[in-house]
Design a protein around this motif. Structure first.
Motif, PDB file in Angstrom:
ATOM      1  N   ILE A  56      76.377  17.806  40.532  1.00 24.36           N
ATOM      2  CA  ILE A  56      77.718  18.394  40.476  1.00 24.36           C
ATOM      3  C   ILE A  56      78.022  18.887  39.063  1.00 24.36           C
ATOM      4  O   ILE A  56      78.630  19.928  38.866  1.00 24.36           O
ATOM      5  N   ASP A  57      77.550  18.156  38.055  1.00 20.72           N
ATOM      6  CA  ASP A  57      77.797  18.534  36.663  1.00 20.72           C
ATOM      7  C   ASP A  57      76.580  19.248  36.062  1.00 20.72           C
ATOM      8  O   ASP A  57      76.488  19.451  34.875  1.00 20.72           O
ATOM      9  N   VAL A  74      77.608  26.304  40.745  1.00 21.23           N
ATOM     10  CA  VAL A  74      76.743  25.450  39.926  1.00 21.23           C
ATOM     11  C   VAL A  74      75.267  25.651  40.254  1.00 21.23           C
ATOM     12  O   VAL A  74      74.395  25.449  39.408  1.00 21.23           O
ATOM     13  N   ASP A  75      74.973  26.080  41.504  1.00 23.51           N
ATOM     14  CA  ASP A  75      73.563  26.257  41.885  1.00 23.51           C
ATOM     15  C   ASP A  75      72.958  27.498  41.250  1.00 23.51           C
ATOM     16  O   ASP A  75      71.747  27.644  41.208  1.00 23.51           O
ATOM     17  N   ALA A  83      82.029  26.070  30.548  1.00 23.53           N
ATOM     18  CA  ALA A  83      83.271  26.182  31.321  1.00 23.53           C
ATOM     19  C   ALA A  83      83.288  25.126  32.427  1.00 23.53           C
ATOM     20  O   ALA A  83      84.301  24.467  32.649  1.00 23.53           O
ATOM     21  N   LEU A  84      82.133  24.958  33.078  1.00 20.41           N
ATOM     22  CA  LEU A  84      82.023  23.943  34.132  1.00 20.41           C
ATOM     23  C   LEU A  84      82.385  22.570  33.589  1.00 20.41           C
ATOM     24  O   LEU A  84      83.164  21.820  34.176  1.00 20.41           O
ATOM     25  N   MET A 167      86.838  14.009  38.034  1.00 21.06           N
ATOM     26  CA  MET A 167      86.080  13.031  37.250  1.00 21.06           C
ATOM     27  C   MET A 167      84.921  12.500  38.079  1.00 21.06           C
ATOM     28  O   MET A 167      85.088  12.167  39.259  1.00 21.06           O
ATOM     29  N   LEU A 168      83.760  12.396  37.439  1.00 22.20           N
ATOM     30  CA  LEU A 168      82.585  11.822  38.094  1.00 22.20           C
ATOM     31  C   LEU A 168      82.285  10.473  37.451  1.00 22.20           C
ATOM     32  O   LEU A 168      82.276  10.350  36.221  1.00 22.20           O
ATOM     33  N   PHE A 169      82.058   9.470  38.273  1.00 23.03           N
ATOM     34  CA  PHE A 169      81.729   8.138  37.753  1.00 23.03           C
ATOM     35  C   PHE A 169      80.367   7.731  38.286  1.00 23.03           C
ATOM     36  O   PHE A 169      80.192   7.610  39.498  1.00 23.03           O
TER      37      PHE A 169
END
Lengths: 251, 222
Positions: A56-57, A74-75, A83-84, A167-169
């Motif tokens: 994802i990031d 993103v792909d 920017a992402l 937010m990604l954890f």
């Protein structure tokens, strides 16, 4: 940008493929995260959940499929990574605070360098996000002077300072003992209550049950079962039944 | 001169020792600047830059410094450039030191744990910002002890500059000996002077290493 599959989705993965050498880690993974939603990615070690999160990031490049995050494709190879990453905050298992900087400097670094925030504004911001995670008094401490739980909360504050849309954890409590885990989870719960969109890879089943709007259970690189948090108490597939069975024993 | 070893001889040796220090400083600064570029080039995202810098390092590390010095002095003269012994020695040592410091520093940069790069990337820092604000400050801490240790090598290697007629400590010793014919005594004095210059550096390097050892937990991946 282009052809966003579901206009409300902050994150959407469609048929994502990813291999490390001959090992197929993601085998057609699809899921979407709506604004304000909390999605928990669960599954055994090696099921591909962390890889999915890292895709994802764009810490991992996908081999096929489509990933759209806050309008960024993103792909695609030409995605604007900076920017992402202003739109996406990520928190890691190992905190990864910068050891040569104070907590305040850790937090103000990116807002100043990336967004051009004035130093005084950035300092105010640092105080604000540290208050959010209950660490105001650690403003001038160095990471090594903090406990693991405090370091992780500081890392969350550092991410928040960039005001991300999602937010990604990534297994953020896996390195912590139960007491420190609890203080970190409390912070994440508060974020969820404030409406932050979140995707979390977690082994804390009780926590996932309490906080997640939706659960994605991954098994052998595929989304094996998905649904509201209630699937943890009444799973439909034998794999998830077995997985939550072993998980409940631990908690 | 002539006769017995006297204060004038010692003054002459002292002057040579100063030039040894001067040449070492030139080599360190020149080699440090070029070496920094080499270190960055060795981890460049561009493959051609990585290869070119690796070839440079291998070429220099595979050539004796003595040969590099001769090439610098006589080679440049052969193509019509008249260079002073100081310029030839300074340039040759710069090339030599750059190759070694470049490799030492590349290793130090790469020994900063990978999650530090990822954390910086996740915060949307550009590659230059990641390098300048996150990686290099940590790499410099790691690099200080081996760099100071390598300075000992630089000081000793400047003695080779005597072959192109640069009057540093070694060459001044040869000159004094030519008039006194007391090689053992004179070279013993020279050895002591070299030792007096190198030993403090070694000690300093060891102390830095010990201090680093204590702060190690700081840099270990959690």
């Amino acid at each position: 940008m282009q052809q966003n599959p579901s206009s409300d989705s902050i994150v959407s993965l469609r048929d994502v493929q990813k291999s490390f050498g001959s090992l197929r880690v993601l085998d057609g993974v699809s899921f979407a995260v709506e604004r304000g939603e909390v999605l928990a990615l669960i599954g055994r070690s090696g099921s591909g959940k962390s890889t999915a999160l890292r895709c994802i990031d764009r810490f991992e490049k996908v081999d096929g499929g489509e990933i759209v995050v806050c309008g960024h494709r993103v792909d695609r190879p030409d995605v604007d990574l900076r920017a992402l990453r202003q739109d996406v905050g990520i928190v890691f298992q190992s905190y990864n605070l910068f050891p040569h900087l104070t907590i305040e400097q850790n937090i103000t670094l990116a807002p100043c360098a990336v967004k051009g925030l004035a130093h005084s504004q950035a300092k105010d911001l640092a105080r604000k996000v540290l208050a959010q995670v209950g660490l105001e008094e650690k403003l001038h401490a160095y990471p090594e002077q903090l406990s693991g739980g405090q370091q992780q909360r500081a890392a969350i504050a550092r991410s928040l300072a960039m005001q991300p849309k999602v937010m990604l954890f990534d297994e953020v409590t896996s390195a912590l003992d139960p007491e420190l885990t609890a203080e970190v989870l409390k912070v994440i719960e508060q974020l969820a209550a404030d409406g932050m969109t979140m995707v979390m890879v977690t082994h804390e089943m009780g926590f996932a049950k309490g906080i997640a709007d939706r659960i994605v259970f991954m098994h052998r690189g595929k989304v094996h079962e998905t649904g509201p948090a209630s699937i943890l108490t009444s799973p439909t597939t034998p794999e998830l039944t077995q997985f939550v069975g072993t998980g409940n024993l631990k908690s | 001169m002539g006769g017995h070893l006297n204060i004038n001889h010692l003054m002459f040796l002292g002057q040579g020792a100063l030039w040894t220090i001067g040449l070492s400083v030139i080599a360190l600064i020149g080699g440090g600047i070029v070496g920094f570029v080499i270190a960055l080039a060795r981890i460049s995202p561009l493959k051609s830059v990585r290869i070119a810098s690796a070839v440079y390092v291998q070429l220099i590390q595979g050539t004796p410094l003595l040969v590099i010095l001769f090439l610098g002095y006589f080679g440049l003269a052969a193509i019509g450039l008249k260079v002073s012994p100081l310029a030839a020695a300074g340039a040759s040592l710069t090339l030599y030191v750059a190759a070694y410091l470049g490799e030492i520093w590349r290793g130090c940069i790469q020994s900063v744990p990978k999650p530090q790069w990822e954390a910086a990337e996740g915060l949307a820092l550009s590659r230059t910002q990641r390098m300048m604000k996150v990686i290099l400050p940590q790499a410099i801490r790691i690099a200080t002890p081996p760099t100071v240790g390598f300075m000992v090598q630089i000081v000793k290697n400047t003695s080779l500059a005597s072959v192109v007629g640069f009057v540093e400590l070694m060459r001044s010793g040869q000159i004094v000996n030519n008039s006194l014919f007391e090689p053992f005594a004179i070279y013993a004095i020279i050895a002591v002077i070299y030792f007096a210059m190198c030993y403090p550096l070694s000690l300093f390097s060891q102390r830095l290493e010990r201090r680093m050892g204590r702060g190690r937990s700081n840099l270990a991946p959690a």
